[in-house]
Every structure is written in structure tokens, then in C-alpha cells.
Motif scaffolding. Structure first.
Motif, PDB file in Angstrom:
ATOM      1  N   HIS A   3      34.423  38.418  34.493  1.00 27.80           N
ATOM      2  CA  HIS A   3      35.603  38.990  35.150  1.00 27.80           C
ATOM      3  C   HIS A   3      36.711  37.947  35.348  1.00 27.80           C
ATOM      4  O   HIS A   3      37.874  38.202  35.027  1.00 27.80           O
ATOM      5  CB  HIS A   3      35.220  39.580  36.516  1.00 27.80           C
ATOM      6  N   SER A   4      36.344  36.789  35.921  1.00 27.81           N
ATOM      7  CA  SER A   4      37.371  35.780  36.193  1.00 27.81           C
ATOM      8  C   SER A   4      36.709  34.461  36.544  1.00 27.81           C
ATOM      9  O   SER A   4      35.516  34.386  36.845  1.00 27.81           O
ATOM     10  CB  SER A   4      38.277  36.232  37.359  1.00 27.81           C
ATOM     11  N   PRO A  20      38.710  36.177  30.899  1.00 32.11           N
ATOM     12  CA  PRO A  20      38.422  37.484  31.499  1.00 32.11           C
ATOM     13  C   PRO A  20      38.362  38.578  30.435  1.00 32.11           C
ATOM     14  O   PRO A  20      39.240  38.662  29.569  1.00 32.11           O
ATOM     15  CB  PRO A  20      39.588  37.691  32.460  1.00 32.11           C
ATOM     16  N   GLU A  22      35.505  30.939  42.459  1.00 33.23           N
ATOM     17  CA  GLU A  22      36.307  31.851  41.652  1.00 33.23           C
ATOM     18  C   GLU A  22      35.510  32.454  40.487  1.00 33.23           C
ATOM     19  O   GLU A  22      36.070  33.211  39.696  1.00 33.23           O
ATOM     20  CB  GLU A  22      37.524  31.111  41.093  1.00 33.23           C
TER      21      GLU A  22
END
Length: 302
Positions: A50-51, A67, A88
Motif C-alpha cells: 500500500h505505502s 504503492p 509508514e
């Protein structure tokens, strides 16, 4: 809620009859204490990024994740993330036993939901914006139904899981067809040679030794190898050694550059350093420092 990204991952909670995945994280942020990042397991795995700021180790490959990246794995190839900013780092991951597809009706199995895993084995997809949105929608549905202790929601989960397998099959269809179309003589010899190099790259390998291993003429083997990989045999051997050196620098703090040079099969430090910088974009010394600096960000050349 297990697997929701807000509570504990599935493997840390008591299992119930409708939880059939071996391991499961959805939209999970941060690292998991006590887990080995570079690991193997007998199950197939689906990983979605995702990130975050992360490199992913897949055998000898190091993938700089973006991502929307999707990776499928057969599990037995060593794999795992190298995370530079843990807070993160967000991903969805689940592993499952291949026999799980036997749950589906025979007609649903007619197109072989596991074909991408069996043909591609380990593969990295860089999804388009539309495919990224579709994939995230499927993952959201899987999580919604998987977390319910109810037979109806269990069946809805199965349909969402099947949809994901079909999505992966569509994404990989052209690559699968190409591999099956060219998978006769070329794949046989090149596959045998790559397997041999992967097992013996740290040794003093010479081209004549490699030719003897697959029992065809040197010229023919060199031609087949370049057609299949776009590289010479020597270039592939050097890249394999450099990739192993990168892994050693990333996961071990003690070995010196000289030690790593000889460990991966090079005879001369200057040769190793020159090829490393050409392939990676940093000298071995700089790469080692960046790999262990706080929040170090390594950029890898393809």
C-alpha cells in the motif's frame, strides 16, 4: 479486529472454523515483533504493497516497491521486506495451502486458479491505476467477509478470494502464455543453467563448466540464454553475485566489503567494486553505509 489492520494479525489470535488462511494481514501498518523478515514457508503467498519506503527481497532479486505493487510467491523461495520507515510501512499479505482451491466447485477450477503460481512461481506485478483500484476493492471485500464468524459471510469470502485469484490470472495471462509458448527447448536448457548458477555462483565457474552441465554446444547455449533473458551468461552470473552481495550488506552488519567480495565468488576486489557500482549505482562501501543508516534510502538500478 483480526486482520483489519487495527488489531492483531490473524496468526496471533485463536482461529475459528471460517478462518482458513494460514497467515493474514490486511492494510497492516508497521512491523511485527519477533518475526524473521527473510524467510520461507511451504504455502503460497500473495503480497500487496500500500505505502511506505521498502525494498522486497525475493530470492536473489531486490525489488524497490511502489504503492500498488503485487507479488505472488510459491513460499519456498527466501523472501521478505527491508523496511526503512517502519511506521509508514503498510501492506496486505496472506498465505494459503494450495489445496485450498479444492474448496471451489469443479467448474470454477477448470481455468486453474493456481496457474500463475505454478507457471510464474514468483512474480512481481506493477499494477496500472485501474488494476490497482480493482485489486484494492477485492482486498477490502476479502477482509470484510473474512472477519465474520458466519457461514454466509464465509461463502462470500470464498467468492472474493476466488475473484482475487482470477484477477491475478488476468494480470499474468500474457506472461504465462509467453512462457508456455517458448517453454520447450529454450526453457529446458536455460532453466537448467540458471538453477545450476543459483546453486554454484559462489564457486569459480567458467563458461566451459556451464556448457558441460547442460550438454549442448557453447554457441547454441549462449544463443538460447540471450534469447530467454536478454543477457549473456557471464552477465547473469555477475548479476547473481552482486545481488547476493546486496543481500549480505542489507542483513549483516559485520562482514567487510572484502569478505563479501570473496564470499559471493569474485576473485578481485577492484573487479567486484567496479561491477557493483555499475549495477547498483553506489560503491559497495557507500551501499553498506546507506543500508544501515537510520532511515537510509537506497535507490537500485534495474
Amino acid at each position: 479486529m483480526p486482520g483489519s489492520g487495527k488489531g492483531e494479525p490473524d496468526h496471533m489470535n485463536p482461529r475459528h472454523p471460517y478462518r482458513i488462511l494460514t497467515d493474514y494481514y490486511y492494510n497492516w501498518r508497521g512491523l511485527n515483533n519477533g518475526l524473521s523478515f527473510f524467510h520461507t514457508h511451504p504455502q503460497y503467498e500473495i503480497y500487496y504493497f500500500h505505502s511506505g519506503n521498502c525494498d522486497y527481497m525475493l530470492g536473489e532479486r531486490i525489488i524497490r516497491l511502489q504503492p500498488g505493487d503485487l507479488i505472488i510467491m510459491n513460499g519456498m523461495t527466501p523472501h521478505g521486506p527491508k523496511v526503512y520507515e517502519p511506521s509508514e510501512y503498510v501492506r496486505t499479505m496472506f498465505s494459503f495451502d494450495p489445496y485450498l482451491v479444492q474448496i471451489f466447485d469443479e467448474n470454477m477450477r477448470s481455468c486453474d486458479p493456481l496457474k500463475p503460481f505454478n507457471v510464474l512461481r514468483n512474480y512481481h506485478f506493477r499494477l496500472s491505476p485501474d488494476a490497482k483500484a480493482e485489486c484494492e476493492d477485492i482486498l477490502k471485500r476479502i477482509n470484510r467477509f473474512y472477519c465474520q464468524n458466519d457461514i454466509v459471510q464465509y461463502n462470500r469470502f470464498l467468492m472474493a478470494f476466488y475473484d482475487l485469484l482470477m484477477f491475478i490470472l488476468v494480470q499474468g495471462r500474457s506472461v504465462i502464455e509467453e512462457r508456455q509458448r517458448t517453454g520447450s527447448e529454450r526453457e529446458q536448457y536455460v532453466g537448467r543453467l540458471i538453477n545450476f548458477i543459483d546453486l554454484h555462483f559462489m564457486e569459480d565457474l567458467k563458461l566451459d563448466d556451464l556448457v558441460k552441465e547442460v550438454h549442448i554446444s557453447k554457441f547454441h547455449l549462449m544463443k538460447l540464454f540471450r534469447e530467454a533473458t536478454g543477457k549473456t551468461i557471464t552477465d547473469y552470473l555477475y548479476e547473481r553475485r552482486i545481488n547476493q552481495a546486496k543481500i549480505l550488506f542489507l542483513y549483516e552488519k559485520e562482514p567487510s566489503v572484502t569478505h563479501v567480495c570473496y564470499e559471493v565468488g569474485f576473485k578481485h576486489l577492484a573487479h567486484f567494486s567496479r561491477l557493483f557500482k555499475k549495477q547498483v549505482g553506489h560503491t559497495p562501501e557507500t551501499y553498506k553505509k546507506l543500508a544501515h543508516s537510520a532511515g537510509g534510502q537506497l535507490q537500485h538500478r534495474k
